[in-house]
Structure formats: structure tokens, C-alpha cells
Design a protein around this motif. Structure first.
Motif, PDB file in Angstrom:
ATOM      1  N   VAL A  16      -3.835   7.123  -0.546  1.00 55.38           N
ATOM      2  CA  VAL A  16      -3.664   5.924   0.289  1.00 55.38           C
ATOM      3  C   VAL A  16      -4.991   5.198   0.409  1.00 55.38           C
ATOM      4  O   VAL A  16      -5.072   3.977   0.285  1.00 55.38           O
ATOM      5  CB  VAL A  16      -3.120   6.305   1.679  1.00 55.38           C
ATOM      6  N   LYS A  17      -6.074   5.971   0.609  1.00 56.78           N
ATOM      7  CA  LYS A  17      -7.374   5.336   0.754  1.00 56.78           C
ATOM      8  C   LYS A  17      -7.819   4.717  -0.570  1.00 56.78           C
ATOM      9  O   LYS A  17      -8.396   3.638  -0.598  1.00 56.78           O
ATOM     10  CB  LYS A  17      -8.404   6.355   1.259  1.00 56.78           C
ATOM     11  N   THR A  43       0.836  -1.203   0.000  1.00 56.40           N
ATOM     12  CA  THR A  43       0.000   0.000   0.000  1.00 56.40           C
ATOM     13  C   THR A  43       0.868   1.250   0.000  1.00 56.40           C
ATOM     14  O   THR A  43       0.655   2.175  -0.791  1.00 56.40           O
ATOM     15  CB  THR A  43      -0.905   0.003   1.252  1.00 56.40           C
ATOM     16  N   SER A  87      -7.587  -3.536  -4.737  1.00 59.91           N
ATOM     17  CA  SER A  87      -7.849  -4.952  -4.435  1.00 59.91           C
ATOM     18  C   SER A  87      -8.722  -5.599  -5.512  1.00 59.91           C
ATOM     19  O   SER A  87      -8.595  -6.789  -5.757  1.00 59.91           O
ATOM     20  CB  SER A  87      -8.518  -5.077  -3.072  1.00 59.91           C
ATOM     21  N   GLU A 124      -2.388  -5.444  -1.949  1.00 58.07           N
ATOM     22  CA  GLU A 124      -2.157  -4.421  -0.929  1.00 58.07           C
ATOM     23  C   GLU A 124      -2.943  -4.793   0.330  1.00 58.07           C
ATOM     24  O   GLU A 124      -3.587  -5.842   0.367  1.00 58.07           O
ATOM     25  CB  GLU A 124      -2.481  -3.020  -1.469  1.00 58.07           C
ATOM     26  N   LEU A 125      -2.897  -3.914   1.333  1.00 58.39           N
ATOM     27  CA  LEU A 125      -3.424  -4.254   2.658  1.00 58.39           C
ATOM     28  C   LEU A 125      -4.834  -4.846   2.625  1.00 58.39           C
ATOM     29  O   LEU A 125      -5.088  -5.894   3.214  1.00 58.39           O
ATOM     30  CB  LEU A 125      -3.383  -2.988   3.533  1.00 58.39           C
ATOM     31  N   HIS A 126      -5.753  -4.194   1.895  1.00 58.46           N
ATOM     32  CA  HIS A 126      -7.126  -4.660   1.924  1.00 58.46           C
ATOM     33  C   HIS A 126      -7.269  -6.031   1.262  1.00 58.46           C
ATOM     34  O   HIS A 126      -8.036  -6.868   1.715  1.00 58.46           O
ATOM     35  CB  HIS A 126      -8.032  -3.642   1.243  1.00 58.46           C
ATOM     36  N   SER A 184       1.199   3.810  -3.235  1.00 60.30           N
ATOM     37  CA  SER A 184       0.773   5.205  -3.076  1.00 60.30           C
ATOM     38  C   SER A 184       1.948   6.158  -3.243  1.00 60.30           C
ATOM     39  O   SER A 184       1.802   7.227  -3.826  1.00 60.30           O
ATOM     40  CB  SER A 184       0.116   5.465  -1.723  1.00 60.30           C
ATOM     41  N   SER A 219      -5.947   3.473  -2.757  1.00 57.29           N
ATOM     42  CA  SER A 219      -5.156   2.274  -3.077  1.00 57.29           C
ATOM     43  C   SER A 219      -5.865   1.014  -2.604  1.00 57.29           C
ATOM     44  O   SER A 219      -5.628  -0.065  -3.133  1.00 57.29           O
ATOM     45  CB  SER A 219      -3.766   2.371  -2.470  1.00 57.29           C
ATOM     46  N   SER A 220      -6.775   1.141  -1.616  1.00 61.48           N
ATOM     47  CA  SER A 220      -7.493  -0.050  -1.162  1.00 61.48           C
ATOM     48  C   SER A 220      -8.401  -0.600  -2.268  1.00 61.48           C
ATOM     49  O   SER A 220      -8.687  -1.784  -2.305  1.00 61.48           O
ATOM     50  CB  SER A 220      -8.310   0.259   0.085  1.00 61.48           C
ATOM     51  N   TYR A 277      -4.414   1.548   8.814  1.00 68.12           N
ATOM     52  CA  TYR A 277      -4.618   2.703   7.930  1.00 68.12           C
ATOM     53  C   TYR A 277      -4.614   4.011   8.712  1.00 68.12           C
ATOM     54  O   TYR A 277      -4.076   5.014   8.247  1.00 68.12           O
ATOM     55  CB  TYR A 277      -5.947   2.592   7.189  1.00 68.12           C
ATOM     56  N   GLN A 330      -7.215  -3.661   9.979  1.00 67.14           N
ATOM     57  CA  GLN A 330      -7.007  -2.747   8.848  1.00 67.14           C
ATOM     58  C   GLN A 330      -7.173  -1.305   9.283  1.00 67.14           C
ATOM     59  O   GLN A 330      -6.381  -0.443   8.926  1.00 67.14           O
ATOM     60  CB  GLN A 330      -8.014  -3.029   7.744  1.00 67.14           C
TER      61      GLN A 330
END
Lengths: 217, 228
Positions: free
Chosen positions: B157-158, B20, B164, B170-172, B24, B160-161, B196, B192
Motif C-alpha cells: 500500500v505504501k 490505491t 504517482s 492514486e491517492l498521492h 494494491s 503504491s504511492s 493512509y 493523506q
């Protein structure tokens, strides 16, 4: 690679329009609920004691600091655990309201606090209670200032509604996704998708521009 | 809440968090260069310039379509155009495409908010057009861009979720893969949020630090004390 086919575009149009209508429905409901909830929470933030206004602040920081997709998943999985079994449509509306309200609170609070402090002081000096001052003096003036940023935020809500496709709400994105991957029609769907969103959001953006111009004057 | 599972899952989420941050950061860097350049050029263009129309159209398109549509469009259209990249770089391209649209507007607004008198005054003091832009307008405009750009940073950053959906790990995505194996939804979603939040709160702290300490020069206040 084949060219664009007008027949295909016309063929999928009724499905797309139907889905666009679902998107509009979701957004209209979300807009009403999130503005109402925004006013409610802003009132708590402005009038409440330390505990309640800190709770609202935490809510705002959460909705602004966590990706929308994660919040939608959270609502989708958390509501049934709390014993609330809603269908996808209403789960989507709840999730978007949650997201929209967080931003609305800050916009409304910002507008109230941007008013001259003398307004509140005068109202209180004239014998109004804090609550009366807020509802009768400050909110009527603040609403004018909230309109441009609120419409801007509502355009963001429409864009966020596309994310509801991941929890299988039958809105525009989800339906397009289904057509693309079931019938392998790519360009036609993407073009209609973009055009429909541009029309919906373009209207809101134009409205926000107009309101901003008027707020300046 | 199963805290034992959360402790088990946390190290497995960290590679996702790193992706992530990577996706970003790369998109932000690219979008910053392209967006500020285009935005600055746009602010010195009139509508008679043939480049102004496509730029405005691009900004309009980016701002009026949801990011998930742009991500799918990049995912589906790049291979059709003969460009085969792995999901990570498709994600970088989609996020950059999105962010440039917003940063053009941020840069343009910041430059146009610097008074026209500044340019006229510098020109009348004998500076060339280029000197006036780089030495007088840009330092003031950059300062005004900081809040907008850091805002854009946390948006990125948000956003980038959403990558998925095109299987960027990435994280999500990592978290939802774990969810499918373990069905521990709330634990993973709480984790998460925990990962975040500091990232994004940290960035808004950075923004106010930059605003108040690094770019704290008074470029905008009229120097009344020097008028005699």
C-alpha cells in the motif's frame, strides 16, 4: 531498437558515479542520525512517563503507517513553514532520518525487551538506578541483537533515498531520470542504475547476513 | 490549517484512495499466488536444480534495487518490448514484480522453518511426499507466513504511492494535483496521512486477528503429553 552501446555507457558513467556518491553521502549521514535519534527516542520510550512514551509511540506509528513518499513531501513543505530553510540535500537527510528513526526505535526497544527481565531486576537490586541499568547493563547487551535488523533497515533507507528524486535532490535516481528524459538513453542508464544500487545495497545485505550468522553463533 | 478546504478536498481524494486500494489488492493477489508457489518450489529445490539460480538472482535483484527504479523500468521497458498498457496496469505489473520477490523469501523461510523432522516423521508414518507436504508441512508453514505477508501487504500500500511518478491516479497523485492548484500543502498532506493510516493500521489489526484466531492451532508445540 538499437543495441546496447558501450560508448554511451562509458560516456554517462562519470555522471552516474558522481550521483552514486551523493546517494552514499546522504545514506551515511542518515544512518548516523537515525541510529542516534533511535537510541534517544527508545530511551524516552523505555524510561519516560506515560505522556512522553505515548508521544514516541505516536511518532513510530506515524512513520510506519504513512508512505515514505508522503513523509518526504511533508518534510519538504513543512520545514520552510517552520522557518527552517535547508537546501534539498539536507531536507532529504532530514526526511530520511525521520523515516529511519521510527523503525530504529522499535528495533532497539524490541531488542531491550527481548533481554531476560532478570537482567534489569538484578541491576536494580544491586543499587543501580533505572537509567544506569539501561545504559550500563541493558544497552551493551541489546546492541548485539539490534545489529542484524538495523543493517536490514539501513538497506531500506538506501532504497528510500531514491524517492528523494521527487524533491529534486541530485542523487542517483534523479540524475538517471534526467539523462533518460533529456537524452533518451534508456537501457544503458537503467542497467547502470540497477548495477550501482545492487552494489550499494548488496554490500549492506551481505553485511546483515554476516551479522545474523554471527548473532546466531 | 484551513479546515474548510480539507472538507472540500476530502471527497475529491476518495477516488484516489479507491485506486490505491484497487492497485494494491490486485498486485497483492497476483503476487501472493506467484510468490507462494515459487517460494514453496524453491524451498524443495537444491542448488543443483537449474531453476534455483535464476530464482535466487531474481530475489536478489528485487531486494537490492529501490522500488522507484523498478517502477520506472517497467514504465520504460514494457513499451519497448511491444507491450502497451495504461499506467494503472503498468503499476500493477511493477508492484507485482516487486512483491513476488519478497513473498518468495517469506514463503521459503516459513517452509524451511518447519522442522525437517516433520517431513521425515510423516514419510516414515507412510504418507506420500505430496501428502506430507500438503497435509503436514504447509498448514504449519502458512501460519508462519501470515505475519510476513501482512507486513508485505502494508508495504505494498505504501509502495503504491510511488506509482504517482508514472501518473497512476492514486491517492498521492490526486493529492499532489490538488496541491498544484490550491497550494494547500499541509492540509492535503494531513488528509493523506489520515487516509493512509487507518488503512495500514487496519491491516496490522487484521494480521494479529488472523494470527491469534484463525491460524491459532498449535502446530509447532511438541505434544509432550502424548508421549508415554
Amino acid at each position: 531498437m538499437t543495441g546496447l552501446s558501450l560508448d554511451v555507457m562509458l560516456d554517462i558513467l562519470p555522471k552516474m558515479l558522481h550521483a552514486a556518491w551523493v546517494t552514499i553521502e546522504i545514506c551515511a549521514l542518515t544512518i548516523v542520525f537515525s541510529v542516534a535519534m533511535g537510541f534517544l527516542l527508545a530511551t524516552v520510550r523505555l524510561l519516560g512517563g506515560r505522556v512522553s512514551s505515548t508521544a514516541v509511540l505516536c511518532f513510530v506509528e506515524f512513520t510506519r503507517g504513512v508512505p515514505q513518499l508522503v513523509q518526504i513531501a511533508l518534510i519538504y513543505f513543512a520545514l520552510p513553514r517552520l522557518g527552517l530553510f535547508l537546501n534539498e540535500f539536507w531536507t532529504g537527510v532530514t526526511a530520511l532520518t525521520f523515516i529511519g528513526a521510527g523503525y530504529a526505535v522499535e528495533i532497539i526497544r524490541g531488542a531491550v525487551q527481548s533481554l531476560d527481565n532478570g537482567q534489569r531486576e538484578n541491576a536494580v537490586a544491586l543499587g543501580l538506578s533505572e537509567r544506569q541499568a539501561l545504559f550500563l547493563v541493558l544497552y551493551p547487551q541489546a546492541i548485539r541483537r539490534t545489529l542484524p535488523p538495523l543493517t536490514n533497515e539501513l538497506a531500506n533507507v538506501v532504497k528510500a533515498s531514491a524517492l528523494l528524486s521527487v524533491i529534486s535532490v541530485n542523487e542517483l535516481m534523479h540524475v538517471s531520470h534526467a539523462i533518460i528524459f533529456e537524452e533518451f538513453i534508456v537501457y544503458e542508464v537503467l542497467i547502470e542504475l540497477a548495477v550501482l544500487y545492487v552494489v550499494i545495497i548488496g554490500c549492506l545485505v551481505a553485511l546483515s547476513r554476516y551479522l545474523e550468522e554471527r548473532a546466531k553463533a | 490549517m484551513d479546515f474548510g478546504y480539507m472538507i472540500y478536498a476530502l471527497p475529491r481524494l476518495l477516488p484516489g484512495l479507491w485506486v490505491t486500494i484497487e492497485v494494491s489488492a490486485i498486485s497483492l493477489a497476483l503476487a501472493l499466488i506467484i510468490g507462494v508457489t515459487l517460494g514453496a518450489s524453491r524451498s524443495f529445490m537444491t542448488m543443483r536444480n537449474p531453476l534455483a539460480w535464476p530464482l535466487d538472482g531474481y530475489v536478489w535483484l528485487v531486494r537490492c534495487t529501490p522500488i522507484i527504479v523498478q517502477i520506472y523500468a517497467a514504465y520504460l521497458l514494457l513499451p519497448k518490448a511491444g507491450i502497451r498498457l495504461d499506467a494503472f496496469w503498468v503499476g500493477v505489473i511493477a508492484l507485482t514484480f516487486n512483491s513476488v520477490g519478497y513473498q518468495i523469501e517469506i514463503a521459503r523461510a516459513a517452509i524451511q522453518s518447519v522442522g525437517k523432522g516433520q517431513l521425515e516423521a510423516s514419510l516414515s508414518l507412510g504418507l506420500s511426499q505430496r501428502q506430507a507436504v500438503w497435509l503436514v508441512i504447509m498448514p504449519q508453514a502458512l501460519k508462519r507466513m501470515i505475519p510476513g505477508i501482512t507486513n508485505e501487504m502494508s508495504h505494498l500500500v505504501k509502495a503504491s504511492s510511488v506509482l504517482s511518478v508514472i501518473t497512476v491516479l492514486e491517492l498521492h497523485k490526486v493529492a499532489s494535483n490538488l496541491q498544484i492548484q490550491s497550494f494547500k500543502f499541509l492540509e492535503l498532506l494531513a488528509l493523506q496521512a489520515l487516509l493512509y493510516l487507518p488503512l495500514i493500521l487496519g491491516m496490522s489489526r487484521l494480521a494479529s486477528y488472523l494470527e491469534h484466531n484463525v491460524f491459532a492451532f498449535e502446530g509447532t508445540r511438541p505434544h509432550t503429553e502424548e508421549v508415554r
